[in-house]
Structures are given as structure tokens and as C-alpha cells.
Design a protein around this motif. Structure first.
Motif, short mmCIF file in Angstrom:
data_model
loop_
_atom_site.label_atom_id
_atom_site.label_comp_id
_atom_site.label_asym_id
_atom_site.label_seq_id
_atom_site.Cartn_x
_atom_site.Cartn_y
_atom_site.Cartn_z
N VAL A 19 23.56 12.62 -32.09
CA VAL A 19 24.65 12.76 -31.13
C VAL A 19 24.18 13.67 -30.01
CG1 VAL A 19 26.95 13.73 -30.72
CG2 VAL A 19 26.54 12.32 -32.74
N CYS A 20 24.28 13.20 -28.77
CA CYS A 20 23.86 13.95 -27.59
C CYS A 20 25.09 14.47 -26.86
CB CYS A 20 23.04 13.08 -26.66
SG CYS A 20 21.54 12.38 -27.41
N LEU A 21 25.26 15.77 -26.81
CA LEU A 21 26.44 16.37 -26.20
C LEU A 21 26.33 16.48 -24.68
CD1 LEU A 21 27.18 19.25 -28.75
CD2 LEU A 21 28.22 16.97 -28.65
N THR A 22 25.15 16.22 -24.13
CA THR A 22 24.98 16.19 -22.68
C THR A 22 24.08 15.02 -22.31
OG1 THR A 22 23.20 17.83 -22.93
CG2 THR A 22 25.35 18.66 -22.23
N GLU A 23 24.05 14.71 -21.02
CA GLU A 23 23.43 13.48 -20.57
C GLU A 23 21.91 13.47 -20.65
OE1 GLU A 23 24.58 10.85 -16.89
OE2 GLU A 23 23.24 12.45 -16.19
N GLU A 24 21.28 14.64 -20.42
CA GLU A 24 19.83 14.61 -20.24
C GLU A 24 19.09 14.15 -21.49
OE1 GLU A 24 20.98 18.80 -21.36
OE2 GLU A 24 21.64 17.36 -19.85
N THR A 25 19.58 14.51 -22.68
CA THR A 25 18.88 14.06 -23.89
C THR A 25 19.12 12.57 -24.13
OG1 THR A 25 20.74 15.01 -25.16
CG2 THR A 25 18.68 16.26 -25.07
N THR A 26 20.30 12.08 -23.76
CA THR A 26 20.55 10.64 -23.85
C THR A 26 19.59 9.86 -22.95
OG1 THR A 26 22.90 10.94 -24.38
CG2 THR A 26 22.25 8.81 -23.44
N GLU A 27 19.50 10.28 -21.70
CA GLU A 27 18.61 9.59 -20.76
C GLU A 27 17.17 9.63 -21.26
OE1 GLU A 27 17.41 9.43 -16.03
OE2 GLU A 27 18.29 11.28 -16.82
N TRP A 28 16.75 10.78 -21.79
CA TRP A 28 15.38 10.94 -22.25
C TRP A 28 15.09 10.03 -23.44
CZ3 TRP A 28 10.86 11.86 -20.77
CH2 TRP A 28 9.85 12.44 -21.54
N LEU A 29 16.00 9.94 -24.39
CA LEU A 29 15.78 9.07 -25.54
C LEU A 29 15.70 7.61 -25.12
CD1 LEU A 29 18.06 10.85 -28.17
CD2 LEU A 29 15.55 10.70 -28.22
N TYR A 30 16.49 7.20 -24.14
CA TYR A 30 16.37 5.84 -23.62
C TYR A 30 15.01 5.63 -22.96
CZ TYR A 30 21.06 3.85 -24.30
OH TYR A 30 22.21 3.31 -24.84
N LEU A 31 14.57 6.60 -22.17
CA LEU A 31 13.26 6.48 -21.52
C LEU A 31 12.13 6.42 -22.53
CD1 LEU A 31 13.86 8.98 -18.59
CD2 LEU A 31 13.47 6.52 -18.35
N LEU A 32 12.31 7.08 -23.65
CA LEU A 32 11.30 7.06 -24.71
C LEU A 32 11.33 5.77 -25.52
CD1 LEU A 32 11.69 10.70 -26.10
CD2 LEU A 32 9.75 9.82 -24.77
N GLY A 33 12.36 4.94 -25.30
CA GLY A 33 12.52 3.73 -26.10
C GLY A 33 13.11 4.02 -27.46
N GLU A 34 13.78 5.15 -27.60
CA GLU A 34 14.33 5.57 -28.89
C GLU A 34 15.85 5.57 -28.89
OE1 GLU A 34 12.54 6.11 -31.53
OE2 GLU A 34 10.56 6.01 -30.58
N GLU A 35 16.45 4.73 -28.04
CA GLU A 35 17.92 4.74 -27.93
C GLU A 35 18.63 4.27 -29.18
OE1 GLU A 35 16.51 0.85 -25.92
OE2 GLU A 35 15.80 2.91 -26.17
N ALA A 36 17.93 3.52 -30.05
CA ALA A 36 18.56 3.07 -31.30
C ALA A 36 18.95 4.24 -32.18
CB ALA A 36 17.63 2.13 -32.04
N ARG A 37 18.34 5.39 -31.96
CA ARG A 37 18.66 6.58 -32.77
C ARG A 37 19.97 7.24 -32.33
NH1 ARG A 37 13.84 8.81 -35.35
NH2 ARG A 37 11.98 7.64 -34.73
N ILE A 38 20.46 6.91 -31.16
CA ILE A 38 21.64 7.59 -30.61
C ILE A 38 22.91 6.99 -31.21
CG2 ILE A 38 22.94 8.16 -28.54
CD1 ILE A 38 20.34 7.83 -26.95
N ALA A 39 23.74 7.88 -31.81
CA ALA A 39 25.01 7.44 -32.39
C ALA A 39 26.19 7.78 -31.49
CB ALA A 39 25.21 8.08 -33.77
N GLY A 40 26.08 8.87 -30.72
CA GLY A 40 27.18 9.29 -29.87
C GLY A 40 26.68 10.02 -28.65
#
Length: 280
Positions: A19-40
Motif C-alpha cells: 500500500v502506497c500512502l503517497t504518489e511517488e512510490t506508486t509511480e516508481w513501482l510502475y516505472l520499475l514494472g512492479e505495479e502488480a505488487r501494489i494493493a492500494g
């Protein structure tokens, strides 16, 4: 009896429900190709735009839907800033692993991104992207040095995070202004981590510091250059006199992650280079 060896993971897999409480870690995980790990994600997330359609929105900035987060069964929650300490404490008491970063400078942003990449087993991909970001910032600095070698000066830049009361830019913004070719009008305030510590008590102090460029990024509210120009006593500010008032959207510059190092920095650089070209 189950062997203790069977309890030891064969290899590192990292957190699977983040769960990413702010945007920057969400954007970074998408850029890393790891967005499947994001639940919230945070409800303020706009980068990347598709995250809003793909992920559950569970928080604002200083508040969160704790029950909704717990229902996602996260194995890691990523936050930013001491302002999220209360959210973090509630989740920790519920037994959730929480990592809250407090990056305030460009160097700290790079360090945070490297740490997150390592957490999800994407250190190599992360380092590749971070090297690209460093190279882009270095090219900006080279362009600035070339302009100055021709006798041009750095413009004075007033960066405003909020208008009522006026709040000047945080440390990473001040540093990016410098990399982009400008000089922050309030470098002493940039060192202060909290917005309330960067309030400009006397707006006429901006007039006295005579910025050549004014950049507004009003934390999600549309920047109104005409309102800034109409402030009492501001008519003789060089930036107002020469119509050098610009907006950079807050998701591009005020989230301390990939956006600030790329789109935010490049917008700053374009604005400053245009001023230098016009004042050669």
C-alpha cells in the motif's frame, strides 16, 4: 514434524501486497514494472493516470481508511513524511510492516528510490533508471554553465507552494531550481522541512528580493498569476513587470520522487533557459 528448513524461503521475493500512502512510490513501482505488487494507493495519485483505475484508493495525505487498508492484507505500507506518523502508528499497532521515508533533498530522493527498488528485488532496473535521471540533471547543469560562460546570469526565482499564506519552496525544489539554472530567492527557508516554517510573514519581502521569475505550484489548486501580479506593492517586481509568472503542477514537482527529478526539473529548466535567452 515439518522441517525447519522448509520455513526458510528459497529466494528473496519481497513484499507482494504494498500500500502506497503517497504518489511517488506508486509511480516508481510502475516505472520499475512492479505495479502488480501494489494493493492500494493514495487518492491524490495522478501519476501514472491508470493507477487510479487499477488500484484501490485508501488514503489522503494526513488521513487514511485504516479498515480498508487492513482489508487489503498488505505485507508492506510505504509512506512519506512525519505528517503520516499517526497513520503509520495505527498500522504498526495492527501488525502491519510500515516504512515511512522522510526525503527532503534531491540526494535523499535518489536514496529513497534505490531503497524501494531493492525492497522489491528490482535494484538493477532501479539503478538503470536512476542513472538516466542523474544524466538528465547533469545535462541541464552543463547547459546552464554554457550560458553563464557567455556572460549570462542566473535569474532569481521565487517558488510559491501556497498563496494564503505564501509559502516558499521546499528543499528539493530549491535544489532543482539551482540545477535548472536559477537562484532560489528564499534559500534559508528551503532548509525548513514543514510548510508552516516556510511561510513568508511579510509578502513585501518577496518584492525586496526582486525575483526575475515567479513559479506557482499551489498543492493541487490552480495557480492564478493575475492574483499574484495584483498583490499590493508587487507591480514593480521584475517577474511581474515582464510577465514571467508560470505554473508547474504540484504532482510534477511537489512529490519527492521520479516526477520531480524528470518532468518537474525539465519544466524549471525550460523556464530558466527561456529567461536566459531573452536576457543575454
Amino acid at each position: 514434524m515439518k522441517s525447519e528448513a522448509n520455513l526458510i524461503p528459497a529466494q528473496f521475493s519481497g513484499p507482494q501486497r504494498i500500500v502506497c500512502l503517497t504518489e511517488e512510490t506508486t509511480e516508481w513501482l510502475y516505472l520499475l514494472g512492479e505495479e502488480a505488487r501494489i494493493a492500494g494507493i493514495s487518492g491524490f495519485t495522478v501519476r501514472p493516470r491508470r493507477a487510479r483505475d487499477e488500484k484501490s484508493r485508501v488514503s489522503a495525505f494526513t488521513s487514511a481508511k485504516i479498515d480498508k487498508i487492513l482489508a487489503l492484507e498488505p505485507d508492506l505500507v510505504l509512506g512519506f513524511s512525519d505528517m503520516q506518523a499517526d497513520i503509520a502508528a495505527q498500522l504498526i499497532r495492527a501488525g502491519v510492516p510500515v516504512m515511512v521515508f522522510n526525503q527532503r533533498s534531491v540526494a535523499q530522493i535518489f536514496d529513497m528510490l534505490a531503497q524501494v527498488a531493492a525492497m522489491v528485488g528490482a535494484a538493477e532496473r532501479g539503478q538503470t533508471l536512476l542513472l538516466q535521471y542523474r544524466e538528465r540533471l547533469a545535462l541541464m547543469d552543463q547547459a546552464v554553465q554554457a550560458q553563464m560562460a557567455q556572460g549570462r546570469r542566473r535569474p532569481r526565482v521565487y517558488f510559491e507552494e501556497w498563496d494564503e499564506p505564501p509559502i516558499s519552496g521546499i528543499r528539493w525544489v530549491s535544489e532543482l531550481v539551482r540545477i535548472a539554472g536559477g537562484d532560489d530567492c528564499f534559500p534559508e527557508l528551503a532548509a525548513e522541512p514543514l510548510g508552516k516554517q516556510r511561510i513568508i510573514a511579510d509578502p513585501l519581502e518577496v518584492v525586496r528580493r526582486a525575483p526575475d521569475i515567479i513559479i506557482g505550484s499551489w498543492c493541487g489548486k490552480k495557480f492564478r498569476p493575475e492574483k499574484v501580479a495584483a498583490r499590493p506593492g508587487w507591480q514593480d517586481v521584475p517577474a511581474v513587470r515582464h510577465a514571467q509568472l508560470f505554473e508547474i503542477k504540484s504532482p510534477d514537482i511537489l512529490q519527492p520522487g521520479p516526477a520531480a527529478l524528470t518532468d518537474g526539473a525539465e519544466q524549471l529548466h525550460r523556464i530558466v533557459m527561456q529567461w536566459m535567452d531573452a536576457h543575454g
